[in-house]
Every structure is written in structure tokens, then in C-alpha cells.
Write an enzyme that holds these catalytic residues in place. Structure first.
Site, PDB file in Angstrom:
ATOM      1  N   ARG A  46     -19.887  43.887  -1.433  1.00 55.46           N
ATOM      2  CA  ARG A  46     -20.808  44.263  -0.357  1.00 55.46           C
ATOM      3  C   ARG A  46     -20.181  44.078   1.028  1.00 55.46           C
ATOM      4  NH1 ARG A  46     -26.323  41.503  -2.757  1.00 55.46           N
ATOM      5  NH2 ARG A  46     -26.582  42.897  -4.543  1.00 55.46           N
TER       6      ARG A  46
ATOM      7  N   ARG B  24     -25.094  44.867   5.584  1.00 55.79           N
ATOM      8  CA  ARG B  24     -26.026  44.508   6.646  1.00 55.79           C
ATOM      9  C   ARG B  24     -25.556  43.381   7.555  1.00 55.79           C
ATOM     10  NH1 ARG B  24     -31.295  43.439   3.301  1.00 55.79           N
ATOM     11  NH2 ARG B  24     -29.732  42.880   1.739  1.00 55.79           N
TER      12      ARG B  24
ATOM     13  N   ARG C 288     -26.842  52.880   9.329  1.00 50.82           N
ATOM     14  CA  ARG C 288     -27.962  52.912   8.391  1.00 50.82           C
ATOM     15  C   ARG C 288     -29.227  53.423   9.073  1.00 50.82           C
ATOM     16  NH1 ARG C 288     -31.727  53.610   5.928  1.00 50.82           N
ATOM     17  NH2 ARG C 288     -32.738  52.425   4.275  1.00 50.82           N
TER      18      ARG C 288
ATOM     19  N   ASP D  20     -24.425  53.103  -4.664  1.00 50.29           N
ATOM     20  CA  ASP D  20     -25.344  52.146  -5.283  1.00 50.29           C
ATOM     21  C   ASP D  20     -25.333  52.366  -6.784  1.00 50.29           C
ATOM     22  OD1 ASP D  20     -27.655  50.148  -4.347  1.00 50.29           O
ATOM     23  OD2 ASP D  20     -28.352  51.216  -6.131  1.00 50.29           O
TER      24      ASP D  20
ATOM     25  N   TYR E 273     -33.535  47.963 -14.464  1.00 48.74           N
ATOM     26  CA  TYR E 273     -34.289  48.601 -13.375  1.00 48.74           C
ATOM     27  C   TYR E 273     -35.062  49.814 -13.884  1.00 48.74           C
ATOM     28  CZ  TYR E 273     -31.816  45.696  -9.989  1.00 48.74           C
ATOM     29  OH  TYR E 273     -31.330  44.632  -9.272  1.00 48.74           O
TER      30      TYR E 273
END
Length: 344
Positions: free
Chosen positions: A26, A30, A39, A76, A151
């Protein structure tokens, strides 16, 4: 790959480098203000993943800032269920959501059109290989079948993936069918990334740690071994990292049975055990991401412990999971300088 000397590829071939190459899971994310700006301009998160101009930009941001030894494709793991038309969306403050799948839904899943749906991702890979420095390894990736399936079944993330575990017990044939389909699609996806220019790929099994011994063998080991078999049959020189978070003592058999070139280690893996695993081949990891948040002496102590124990064997320095949004960018620079200062 061209004739460029790419350190991570060398380590994946079994070579020991000092100081070891470094990248962070990552690393495009962020914690970087430039990522947050991109973003915000992208619209939805999937728009960011599927727009090559933007995906290339956020992939390159940490390379420009820190000069990591690898860039990992910005995408992703849930682009696979999105390509399977599971209505994937990312809700602010709630994370990924999709339509939960049931037995009937599994029966009608088809692999046709999946790779075509993901064509923008391959365009991003092609552009990255052209724009990255020659010496920088380009990593592709995908989610492992078990983690992606969790998921798909719950429709969102859960603390211990109980919905998927329960589904597997109640509907073993349907669950095996889902894992098998995901393994085949994901292998083809990795091959497409390699063909587009990825030097190596990583398989993320972020939820492997919730499985019991028998289930780990069936849901984590078997599908990933199948994926690697498919990739290697078609691309024999492919370099593959497998990261089964929380696998613990299962990691030894995981490496042996999957035949991954390197295994990723989360921060809970004791360094004494990591050193034993390293005797069988390259390892990647395993700094606690919270040390990057803390910075200072705690960060340096964690780095030094890993380098002292694993630095004399094939090692790719990394975190034991993804960097968190709270991480200070200055602490990342501190990390890079500490790792590269070792034996420099």
C-alpha cells in the site's frame, strides 16, 4: 525484462543483497497528500483503478518521493468480482461492498469476458513499465481465491469472515467450485499482467489467518498452488510472491506446496521462525506497520531487528501488512534511509 539490474527480481531468484531491496505494501495510498488529491479528482475508487492516467500517476507517486526498489500496480483485489458482475462499489467510511453471492449465483458464474473487462489494468501496466526507471521492479498482483471469496459471499468485509467459513461448511461443493473458478481467472489475470510488463507478481491472501489447519490446506494452499501451476505452465520464468497473512506455522508447508518464489511474512511471525523459513528461499517482510506510525527509535529498532536476523539471506524488506493512512510520510523516509544505510 530487459538487461536492467532489478534488485527485487534478483532476490526472487535466490540472491542475497546488502542492503536488501525495499518496497511497502500500500505504498501508494492515503498517507500521501498527493494520493489524496488524485483520489478526490477521480470520482469513485473503481474509476481510479480503471483510468490508466490516474492509476499510473498514483503508482508513480511513491517512486518519485522515495525511490522504492519496486512499484506495485495500483488496483484492488476486488476488480475480479467486479469483472464477474457482482456490483462492486466502495462506500466512504464503510469499505467495499457488493451483492452477496449464493449457491445459485455461483452456478452461473462464467470466466468469459473477465480479462477483457480488465483491459484498462493491463494498459496501466504497459504504461508503468515504460515510465518507471529501468532499475525499478514492476509488481503486479491479485487477491487469493479464499480472500476474494470471503468478500463475494458476505458482500463486505467482516471481522473473522464467518459468513464464508459457514458457507463452506454448508455448501462444500459450491464453495469448491467458486475457489476453482477464482483460481483459474486469477491465474489468467496474472499472466496478462506479466505479458503487459510486470516483472513479478504477488498473491495476497489477507484472510488466511482465520482458517483452521484442514481449511487452510483446502482453501488457502490448494487454490494458490493451482494458480502458480497455471502461471508457470504458461510463463515458466514468472516470479511469484505469496502472502498468506496470519498463516503462522503453516507457512513452511505453504511455501513447499505452493512453490512460490518468495513468501510474505506478517509482523506476527517470530524472526526466529522467519530465519528458518529463509533457509528454504527468499522471504519478504515483516515490520509492524504501527512502527511506521510511531517513527523514531521504535521504527529503527524494528528495522534493525529484521536486518540483523534476516539480512544475511535473500530478503525483500517490507511491512508485515499494508501501510496505514496514519503513517507520517517523513517516517517512511526514515525507514528507507535506515534500511539502505545498513552495510552501505
Amino acid at each position: 525484462m530487459t538487461g536492467a539490474y532489478r534488485k527485487i527480481v534478483e532476490v526472487l531468484g535466490g540472491k542475497t543483497l546488502s542492503p536488501p531491496p525495499v518496497w511497502l505494501m500500500r505504498q501508494a495510498g492515503r498517507y500521501l497528500p498527493e494520493y489524496r488529491e488524485t483520489r478526490a479528482a477521480a470520482g469513485s475508487f473503481l474509476d481510479l483503478c480503471y483510468t490508466p492516467d490516474l492509476a499510473v500517476e498514483v503508482t508513480l507517486q511513491p517512486i518519485r518521493r522515495y525511490g522504492f526498489d519496486a512499484a506495485i500496480l495500483f488496483s484492488d483485489i476486488l476488480v475480479i468480482p467486479d469483472a464477474l458482475h457482482r456490483n462492486v462499489r466502495f462506500v466512504q467510511g464503510e469499505g467495499p461492498q457488493m451483492d452477496p453471492i449464493d449457491v445459485a449465483g455461483i452456478q452461473v458464474l462464467r470466466s468469459e469476458g473477465v480479462i477483457a473487462h480488465l483491459a484498462p489494468v493491463m494498459e496501466t501496466v504497459r504504461r508503468l513499465r515504460r515510465e518507471l526507471p529501468e532499475e525499478t521492479t514492476l509488481l503486479g498482483f491479485c487477491g487469493a481465491p479464499w480472500t476474494v471469496a470471503t468478500y463475494m459471499i458476505a458482500g463486505h468485509g467482516t471481522p473473522d469472515q464467518a459468513p464464508a467459513r459457514l458457507f463452506a461448511y454448508r455448501h462444500p461443493e459450491a464453495f469448491e467450485k467458486l475457489l476453482s473458478l477464482l483460481a483459474e481467472i486469477s491465474a489468467e489475470y496474472l499472466i496478462a499482467q506479466i505479458d503487459a510488463g510486470a516483472d513479478a507478481v504477488q498473491i495476497f491472501d489477507s484472510w488466511a489467518g482465520v482458517l483452521g489447519e484442514k481449511e487452510f490446506e483446502a482453501y488457502a494452499v490448494k487454490p494458490v498452488a493451482r494458480m502458480i501451476e497455471i502461471v508457470r505452465r504458461q510463463r515458466p520464468q514468472a516470479k511469484i510472491i505469496a502472502f498468506a497473512k496470519g498463516a503462522g506455522l503453516n507457512l513452511k508447508s505453504y511455501r513447499q506446496q505452493t512453490r512460490a518464489d518468495a513468501i510474505g511474512l506478517d509482523w506476527s511471525v517470530p524472526l526466529s521462525f522467519a530465519a528458518e523459513l529463509q533457509k528454504d528461499g527468499p522471504v519478504q517482510g515483516n515490520l509492524d506497520p504501527m512502527r511506521v506510525v510511531a517513527g523514531g527509535r521504535s521504527l529503527e529498532d524494528g528495522i534493525d531487528a529484521i536486518l540483523d536476523r534476516l539480512g544475511n539471506g535473500p530478503l525483500i524488506f517490507n511491512l508485515g501488512h499494508g501501510i496505514t493512512p496514519e503513517a507520517n510520510p517523513d517516517h517512511v523516509r526514515q525507514l528507507i534511509e535506515r534500511v539502505r544505510g545498513a552495510n552501505a
